[in-house]
Scaffold this motif. Structure first.
Motif, PDB file in Angstrom:
ATOM      1  N   ASN A  56     -25.347 -48.913   2.325  1.00 53.81           N
ATOM      2  CA  ASN A  56     -26.607 -49.545   1.977  1.00 53.81           C
ATOM      3  C   ASN A  56     -26.438 -51.057   1.862  1.00 53.81           C
ATOM      4  O   ASN A  56     -25.477 -51.527   1.260  1.00 53.81           O
ATOM      5  CB  ASN A  56     -27.040 -48.982   0.626  1.00 53.81           C
ATOM      6  N   SER A 116     -28.678 -52.979   0.319  1.00 55.95           N
ATOM      7  CA  SER A 116     -29.266 -53.441  -0.935  1.00 55.95           C
ATOM      8  C   SER A 116     -28.347 -53.162  -2.109  1.00 55.95           C
ATOM      9  O   SER A 116     -27.623 -52.162  -2.119  1.00 55.95           O
ATOM     10  CB  SER A 116     -30.608 -52.733  -1.147  1.00 55.95           C
ATOM     11  N   PHE A 129     -29.284 -52.174  -4.848  1.00 53.23           N
ATOM     12  CA  PHE A 129     -29.937 -51.225  -5.741  1.00 53.23           C
ATOM     13  C   PHE A 129     -29.714 -49.772  -5.341  1.00 53.23           C
ATOM     14  O   PHE A 129     -30.311 -48.876  -5.915  1.00 53.23           O
ATOM     15  CB  PHE A 129     -31.447 -51.528  -5.807  1.00 53.23           C
ATOM     16  N   GLU A 151     -30.553 -47.776  -2.775  1.00 56.94           N
ATOM     17  CA  GLU A 151     -31.650 -46.905  -2.352  1.00 56.94           C
ATOM     18  C   GLU A 151     -31.092 -45.790  -1.484  1.00 56.94           C
ATOM     19  O   GLU A 151     -30.085 -45.942  -0.809  1.00 56.94           O
ATOM     20  CB  GLU A 151     -32.671 -47.673  -1.505  1.00 56.94           C
ATOM     21  N   PRO A 169     -30.802 -45.309   2.756  1.00 65.01           N
ATOM     22  CA  PRO A 169     -30.777 -46.767   2.891  1.00 65.01           C
ATOM     23  C   PRO A 169     -31.770 -47.225   3.955  1.00 65.01           C
ATOM     24  O   PRO A 169     -31.911 -46.576   4.984  1.00 65.01           O
ATOM     25  CB  PRO A 169     -29.350 -47.061   3.333  1.00 65.01           C
ATOM     26  N   LYS A 170     -32.430 -48.347   3.662  1.00 65.88           N
ATOM     27  CA  LYS A 170     -33.385 -48.872   4.644  1.00 65.88           C
ATOM     28  C   LYS A 170     -32.671 -49.790   5.621  1.00 65.88           C
ATOM     29  O   LYS A 170     -32.958 -49.800   6.808  1.00 65.88           O
ATOM     30  CB  LYS A 170     -34.508 -49.618   3.927  1.00 65.88           C
TER      31      LYS A 170
END
Lengths: 268, 306
Positions: free
Chosen positions: A35, A37, A39, A41, A44-45
């Motif tokens: 990931n 980010s 954070f 997520e 993962p985006k």
């Protein structure tokens, strides 16, 4: 009949959910580690390897890893030597207080590690063995050695001693017989014990948190501090690498066993 | 090489009980020390120095620190706060044991019914967590269960809940994490026992007119008892000494004794009290093991050769 089908379907449903529950952590850790980010997520985006980068760039992580590897290797050697000897004695030998000795040998895997950690810390603090590789090696060996004893003694029990008698009646002495007949036969179990010993040491966090400090730490202790207060995403990258290494080790062990059993079947 | 696959009382592959094999003497008829026997000495000395001596030091410390007497123990048993931790430890261990049995029994049962391929899949699903680092798994649960974790994010995004469910820093979190860690220790002995049960007995009962449920409950279930006993004891005894998972997934109200020991030492440097706690935990574990050894051979329970 239909109730039976219904029962089976319900059973399969419950078991499928249980299986997902069992492997869920693995499926979460791996994608999370890529990931971008901070954070965590999921899914993962944006993918990135920044947490792997942060592992390799940080001397604290690298030192902890090298310490763990070094400790693991020493623990493996020491526990294989001590454990194989003890297994030979327990299966073949004569010695007093058998029940107490077996209890003593198995005790380290039965006593909660928190107690072991506290007790060893109390003594090692006096001896200056905390924050030393030697200290870790001693404790981890005590925890790992039962795995070697169990594996090797099981192999010795099912080993046909007549093979040794045959070897000796053909003129080989005891040592040659052990090295050329007994050892090759029990070797897979010795290696299995060695693998368990290494992993026990490499994975041990509870006793290690007592012994570690700013000067000498191990990988699990480093991970522990990385998740204890707030999650450091580097832990996800480390976890993924550990997962893959463990799975590869055990897959290869399984493969070796499969090949061996195929070969044995062909002979039979 | 898989530990635990021969848990419970299944006989070794060659059908002989190691204890009755010739050449493996016991007690009275074989005293003294022979040359093979000498090989046990290095390990015995090592464990006496590295393992037993520290435990003895802790025992001594629990009655001498800060002054001589049983004050540390009195403090523990008279303070409701600390005693609650002990009760909580038993409560969580009991719940973990119950849940692992409830999930593990059907799991092991289906393994015996499944085709070799699916049995392999189910076995891998048990062994993957078994091999995976405890820390990695606990970390993963944190990722899953946290307020901003995967489960809650999903539920919030889907509009299924208005605020995050409290899945962590409480007893729920501890249970979710610990059951997953302990499940393989229940499934493997259960499967080892069930694999040895002759299914024709159930068929015979059904052939004689018993309904399948009755046949299962009256014939099959009692035969699984050795596995159930092994799984129960193994999971319960391991659970009471847990530290990592409760410390990471639990909250102040779900504290277990292992965590209290660490807290007393690192937080307050209360050596005597921490030692007394360790002794209490050690005594409880030993008593349980003593009971267990009446039912099952411990060596079998915790490992063995496939």
């Amino acid at each position: 009949m239909s109730t039976k089908v219904l029962c089976r379907t319900a059973l399969a449903g419950v078991v499928t959910l249980t299986a997902i529950y069992l492997v869920a952590p693995v499926f979460v850790v791996i994608p999370t580690s890529f990931n971008a980010s901070p954070f965590l997520e999921f899914p993962p985006k944006v993918f990135s390897t920044r947490w792997y980068q942060s592992y390799f760039d940080d001397p604290a992580w690298i030192n902890a890893t090298l310490n763990s590897l070094q400790i693991g290797v020493w623990v493996t050697i020491l526990s294989v030597v001590l454990g194989t000897g003890a297994a030979l004695a327990m299966v073949r030998g004569r010695y007093p207080l058998r029940a107490i000795v077996s209890g003593l040998v198995l005790a380290p895997m039965l006593v909660p590690y928190v107690i072991v950690g506290l007790a060893v810390y109390a003594v090692f603090l006096e001896l200056g063995l905390t924050q030393s590789i030697l200290g870790f090696v001693l404790v981890h060996t005590a925890l790992a050695v039962p795995f070697v004893v169990i594996n090797v003694s099981a192999a010795l029990v099912s080993f046909d001693e007549r093979l040794e008698l045959a070897s000796m009646s053909l003129g080989a002495n005891r040592v040659t017989t052990f090295l050329k007949v007994t050892l090759p036969n029990i070797l897979p179990s010795v290696l299995a014990g060695a693998l368990f010993a290494f992993i026990t040491s490499f994975d041990e966090v509870v006793t290690s948190t007592f012994l570690a400090g700013p000067d000498v730490s191990t990988l699990p202790v480093q991970m522990w501090s990385g998740v204890r207060v707030q999650i450091d995403p580097t832990v996800a990258a480390v976890s993924t690498m550990l997962l893959l290494v463990t799975l590869a080790l055990f897959a290869s062990a399984g493969l070796v066993r499969l090949v061996r059993s195929r070969r044995l079947n062909r002979v039979a | 090489m898989t530990t635990l696959t021969h848990a419970a009382e299944s006989p070794p592959a060659d059908g002989t009980d190691p204890a009755t094999r010739p050449g493996r003497g016991h007690g009275a008829e074989r005293r003294g020390l022979d040359r093979w026997g000498l090989l046990v000495l290095p390990l015995v000395v090592f464990l006496l120095l590295v393992f037993i001596t520290p435990l003895a030091v802790i025992l001594a410390r629990s009655v001498t620190d800060p002054q001589v007497g049983v004050e540390n123990y009195l403090d523990f048993f008279s303070s409701s706060v600390y005693f609650d931790v002990l009760v909580n430890t038993f409560e969580i261990s009991g719940l973990v044991t119950l849940l692992t049995l409830l999930l593990g029994f059907p799991y092991a049962y289906l393994m015996t019914l499944a085709s070799p391929f699916w049995r392999g899949v189910l076995l891998v699903a048990v062994l993957v967590p078994f091999w995976t680092s405890l820390l990695v798994r606990t970390f993963a649960w944190k990722l899953l269960l946290d307020n901003t974790g995967i489960v809650n994010t999903f539920l919030l995004d889907q509009g299924l809940v208005d605020e995050p469910l409290a899945l962590i820093r409480n007893q729920t979190g501890v249970l979710i994490g610990m059951v997953q860690v302990m499940l393989p220790y229940a499934v493997l002995p259960l499967f080892a026992t069930m694999r040895g049960i002759d299914r024709r007995l159930v068929d015979a009962a059904e052939g004689l007119g018993a309904r399948p449920i009755v046949a299962f409950w009256r014939i099959y279930a009692p035969l699984t008892l050795p596995g159930v006993v092994a799984a129960t004891l193994l999971v319960f005894i391991s659970s009471i000494g847990f530290y990592v998972t409760p410390a990471l997934l639990g909250g102040p109200k779900s504290m277990m004794i292992g965590e209290l020991i660490v807290q007393q030492l690192s937080g307050v440097l209360n050596w005597g009290f921490a030692s007394a706690l360790a002794v209490v935990l050690l005594v409880v574990t030993s008593l349980l093991l003593l009971v267990v050894s009446r039912f099952v051979r411990i060596g079998r329970l915790i490992g063995g050769q496939e």
